[in-house]
Design a protein around this motif. Structure first.
Motif, short mmCIF file in Angstrom:
data_model
loop_
_atom_site.label_atom_id
_atom_site.label_comp_id
_atom_site.label_asym_id
_atom_site.label_seq_id
_atom_site.Cartn_x
_atom_site.Cartn_y
_atom_site.Cartn_z
N ILE A 4 36.52 31.99 48.04
CA ILE A 4 37.69 32.48 48.78
C ILE A 4 38.20 33.79 48.18
O ILE A 4 38.59 34.71 48.91
CB ILE A 4 38.80 31.41 48.81
N GLU A 5 38.16 33.90 46.88
CA GLU A 5 38.59 35.15 46.25
C GLU A 5 37.74 36.31 46.72
O GLU A 5 38.24 37.42 46.95
CB GLU A 5 38.54 35.00 44.73
N LEU A 6 36.44 36.09 46.88
CA LEU A 6 35.56 37.14 47.41
C LEU A 6 35.89 37.44 48.87
O LEU A 6 36.01 38.60 49.27
CB LEU A 6 34.09 36.72 47.28
N LEU A 7 36.06 36.39 49.68
CA LEU A 7 36.33 36.59 51.10
C LEU A 7 37.64 37.32 51.34
O LEU A 7 37.79 38.01 52.35
CB LEU A 7 36.36 35.23 51.82
N ARG A 8 38.60 37.19 50.44
CA ARG A 8 39.90 37.82 50.63
C ARG A 8 39.92 39.27 50.13
O ARG A 8 40.92 39.96 50.29
CB ARG A 8 40.98 37.01 49.91
N ASP A 9 38.84 39.72 49.47
CA ASP A 9 38.76 41.10 48.99
C ASP A 9 37.87 41.88 49.95
O ASP A 9 36.65 41.77 49.91
CB ASP A 9 38.18 41.12 47.57
N LYS A 10 38.47 42.67 50.82
CA LYS A 10 37.72 43.33 51.88
C LYS A 10 36.70 44.33 51.35
O LYS A 10 35.65 44.56 51.98
CB LYS A 10 38.68 43.99 52.87
N TYR A 11 36.98 44.93 50.20
CA TYR A 11 36.02 45.88 49.63
C TYR A 11 34.80 45.16 49.08
O TYR A 11 33.65 45.49 49.43
CB TYR A 11 36.69 46.70 48.52
N LEU A 12 35.02 44.17 48.23
CA LEU A 12 33.89 43.43 47.64
C LEU A 12 33.10 42.68 48.71
O LEU A 12 31.87 42.59 48.64
CB LEU A 12 34.40 42.46 46.57
N LEU A 13 33.82 42.14 49.70
CA LEU A 13 33.13 41.42 50.78
C LEU A 13 32.23 42.36 51.57
O LEU A 13 31.08 42.02 51.89
CB LEU A 13 34.15 40.76 51.70
N ALA A 14 32.73 43.55 51.89
CA ALA A 14 31.92 44.52 52.65
C ALA A 14 30.66 44.88 51.87
O ALA A 14 29.57 45.00 52.44
CB ALA A 14 32.74 45.77 52.95
N ARG A 15 30.79 45.05 50.55
CA ARG A 15 29.62 45.36 49.73
C ARG A 15 28.64 44.20 49.69
O ARG A 15 27.41 44.40 49.75
CB ARG A 15 30.07 45.74 48.31
N LYS A 16 29.17 42.99 49.59
CA LYS A 16 28.31 41.80 49.56
C LYS A 16 27.55 41.65 50.88
O LYS A 16 26.34 41.38 50.88
CB LYS A 16 29.16 40.56 49.30
N VAL A 17 28.25 41.84 51.99
CA VAL A 17 27.61 41.70 53.30
C VAL A 17 26.57 42.80 53.50
O VAL A 17 25.45 42.55 53.98
CB VAL A 17 28.67 41.73 54.42
N ALA A 18 26.91 44.03 53.12
CA ALA A 18 25.96 45.14 53.26
C ALA A 18 24.69 44.88 52.46
O ALA A 18 23.57 45.08 52.95
CB ALA A 18 26.61 46.45 52.81
N GLY A 19 24.86 44.42 51.22
CA GLY A 19 23.70 44.12 50.40
C GLY A 19 22.86 43.00 50.96
O GLY A 19 21.62 43.05 50.95
N SER A 20 23.51 41.97 51.49
CA SER A 20 22.80 40.83 52.07
C SER A 20 22.03 41.25 53.31
O SER A 20 20.87 40.84 53.51
CB SER A 20 23.78 39.71 52.42
N LEU A 21 22.65 42.07 54.16
CA LEU A 21 21.96 42.53 55.38
C LEU A 21 20.77 43.41 55.04
O LEU A 21 19.73 43.36 55.71
CB LEU A 21 22.94 43.28 56.28
N ASN A 22 20.88 44.20 53.98
CA ASN A 22 19.76 45.05 53.57
C ASN A 22 18.56 44.24 53.11
O ASN A 22 17.42 44.72 53.15
CB ASN A 22 20.18 46.00 52.45
N GLU A 23 18.81 43.00 52.69
CA GLU A 23 17.73 42.14 52.20
C GLU A 23 17.13 41.27 53.30
O GLU A 23 16.19 40.52 53.03
CB GLU A 23 18.26 41.25 51.06
#
Length: 339
Positions: free
Chosen positions: A111-130
């Motif tokens: 939840i802490e990750l999901l509530r941080d829009k910057y870290l979440l965007a980076r996590k999603v971008a990295g996941s999509l790249n993979e």
């Protein structure tokens, strides 16, 4: 057999009726809370007990009252329905959860990750790249995201949006179309807290298109389900009033992949913007709770609330429900209260 008790917060929220009806059908004793009096809230008619709590923004008073409520009611399941309460209760969940009473939300770190829009965007971008499937990768994208304090003013392109890193819904969001609007918005943010305040805002290009939200369920064994809907009419704070539930298997597959990468547990809601003309789905955010439109998912044939409860009982998610796609809408009705 001891009667099971469920505690549901914010019973005036959009998802409350659907959640309460499911709990009653499953023979739970249902305790509800809200900041408003019981007689103001039609959902209170579906409760066995009601407790009025201070607003979650008044953290100390809220937590004191919430602890007392837990001691009195001893619920087996606790279901917070709005972001402010999810965030606050998640922060204090170790001291509030008991051996028998659990929060039916994702894990604390998730939840802490999901509530941080910057870290979440980076996590999603990295996941999509993979993603190995290039067609899926091209159809779903993350939005380019940077801190407002790191903007390169000589390379800016408009329109763009500024929003708080930990913002909820559209709170604190600025839509900016030119340099004058940018200057005004930055001056307001600076007045709120100086240059350090800029580091608590993110900047993204403004994507034009239709909002698409997806109710996502995932269990501890990795089974996932996704039910997408296009939002046709929305309230100013982003709750869908008229929607179209649809299938897009490639899109749903990506959503389920992201749910795995984000270690989702239970039922959450992903929000995307489907770009005008391109048809590309741009990931916006994840709400770690039942969506305001979870009743639409239920009407389409997927019992999201019941399945979420089963997940938190340690059972496997059932995914073989026949989905009924089409248009769904909601209306307001009047009712007479007890007093």
């Amino acid at each position: 057999m001891k009667e099971k008790t469920a505690l549901v917060t914010a019973i005036g929220s959009f998802s409350a009726d659907c959640v309460l009806e499911t709990l009653r059908r499953l023979n739970y004793r249902v305790v509800g809370t809200d900041i408003y009096p019981e007689e103001w809230l039609p959902a209170s008619l579906k409760l066995d007990a009601f407790c009025r709590l201070p607003p979650a923004a008044e953290e100390e008073d809220y937590l004191f009252s919430f602890r007392k409520l837990l001691e009195r009611e001893r619920p087996e399941k606790i279901l917070p329905l709005i972001d402010l309460e999810v965030d606050l209760l998640n922060l204090h969940r170790e001291e509030l959860e008991t051996e028998n009473g659990i929060f039916c939300i994702c894990g604390k770190e998730e939840i802490e990750l999901l509530r941080d829009k910057y870290l979440l965007a980076r996590k999603v971008a990295g996941s999509l790249n993979e993603l190995e499937d290039s067609s899926c990768r091209a159809n779903v994208r993350a939005i380019r995201t940077e801190y407002a304090s790191e903007l390169d003013f000589e390379a800016l392109s408009f329109p763009l949006v500024l929003k708080p890193v930990n913002g909820r819904s559209s709170g604190g969001l600025y839509r900016i179309h030119n340099e004058d609007e940018l200057g005004f918005s930055l001056s307001v943010i600076l007045r709120e807290g100086g240059e350090e305040r800029l580091s608590s805002y993110i900047a993204q290009p403004l994507i034009r298109g239709r909002v698409v939200t997806v109710d996502i369920l995932r269990d501890r064994f990795g089974n996932t389900a996704s039910i997408p809907r296009e939002e046709l009419l929305r309230t100013p704070n982003g709750a869908g009033l008229s929607v179209r539930v649809f299938r897009d298997r490639n899109f749903q597959r990506v959503c389920e992949y992201l749910a795995e990468r984000l270690n989702i547990l239970g039922c959450v809601n992903f929000e995307f913007i489907r770009g005008e003309g391109s048809g590309v789905y741009y990931f916006v955010e994840c709400n770690p709770r039942f969506s305001g439109g979870v009743a639409f998912t239920e009407l389409s044939g997927f019992p999201a609330v019941e399945e979420s409860l089963r997940i938190f009982d340690g059972e496997r998610l059932r995914t073989d429900y026949p989905l009924r796609c089409g248009y769904f809408t909601r209306k307001y009705t009047e009712c007479r209260m007890k007093r």
